[in-house]
Design an enzyme around this catalytic site. Sequence first.
Site: not given
Length: 479
Positions: A23, A39, A47, A82-83, A150
């Site tokens: 992302d 990310q 990942w 994270f995002s 997010d």
Amino acid sequence: MPGTSVDFRGRFHVSPPFGWINDPNGFSWYKSEYHLFFQYHPFDSIWGPMHWGHAVSTDLVHWKHLPVALSPTEPYDADGCFSGSAVEKDDFHALIYTGHVDPNPRDASRRREVQCLALGDGIRYTKFSANPVIGPDLLPEDASLADFRDPKVWKEGDDWLCLCASRRKSGEGQLLLFQSLDLERWCLRGTILRGGAWLDGVWECPDYYRMGGRDVLMLSLADASSGQLGKHKSHTAIWSTGRLDREACTFVPERLRELDFGPDFYAPQTVATPDGRRVMIAWMQAWGRSIPTHDLGQGWAGRMTIPREVELVDGNLVQRPVRELERYREGLASGELAFDGLARPTGLGGQILDLEFTLETAGAETVGIKFFVGAEEETLLSWRPDRGELALDRSRGGLPIVALAQGKPDCCPYRAKVETPEGKLFLRVVLDRSSIEVFAGRGEVAMSATVYPRDSSEGIVFFSEGGKARIRFEAWTIL
Ligand code: FRU
């Protein structure tokens, strides 16, 4: 098939120097530059524990990579930063991101997600000492502690507002709205939208903005299978116009549609540019599919779309590549021809191309164009005027792309409905070595895909089936 030495990297799409990206994060304008975080797993092309990679640009076309902005170092973000989003506050660049802790990835019930703050100067960022700023204590009763992520943050008057994706304990997606005066202390305003059969899957990466007197919501859906969108992709992103009622704390959707009908578009974010445009960027990839650059051991995987201007036109969200791209057009090739079967205009070809063309049927049932044409490969874009349908087929485009869950080639073609009241279809297609982005009509339909052809597959061929067709085109390479 091409080997490990073949360079699939695009010329003007953000991709990692080494490692994995997904992302876009914190897409923002700060200190006279566009900042794009993402990310990032800097140690491998798969990942892994998420960092925030960082790149800057003044023209949204050429990007410069900066040092990693966030790394998973604290107990509250130990398994990933994270995002999230970025805003400017008191001259600082403030990053609001999700701290992800996952002691046993096979047991989701132990996963915890919280929202965190970091402040920086555009290069270096320091995490806030009292993180997390939005923890489990602020969640409503029905929200899972494991899927809460997010944050999208924006300012209204003196208030900061934050929209987070959440999941009810019963499984449906929902969006939570929080409010703060200082980005440090937050309170829950409420749940503005709930999923269910009408819009299922895991909700991720909300974005929100006002445009043309309307509220626009964007959302990414993982493992969506039913609802309004049909069962054709496991991951997709949608837009919805509607009304965000701040008092009642609800978002009432009016019109809801998919943002991009190709296979590779996820987790879009937008930025307001200083000259008043709204520009969107997304991860040009999707979960659950093999990535040839990783499989070949090239050390990198993932890229962003070209940044796209978005606008509301007659109630539709339309998108087109940022106008800055046109500054880098070079070497015009143009032509107009009527043909039956195949047409290969002289002077038209290449793997880095910005192509505008109009298709018109003069009896043909299908009219289309083939890109990245080589001896054994081609990527097809075809239009069926009678069905009002555009189809993108990369199944013979180059290196195979596998849907990992099914263990078989990714399904093809990808289809979208297009309206062509005058019987002509205008298309713009941007190729960048191993990607294709299609914009149809005024940009009501976009389709994005990665494709991995040999570097010698540079041909471009128009085709008609079942009769004659006419085309007009203008094409440039991008320097
Ligand atoms: C979406 C997503 C986000 C999460 C991030 C983790 O692609 O799953 O919800 O923050 O990726 O890398």
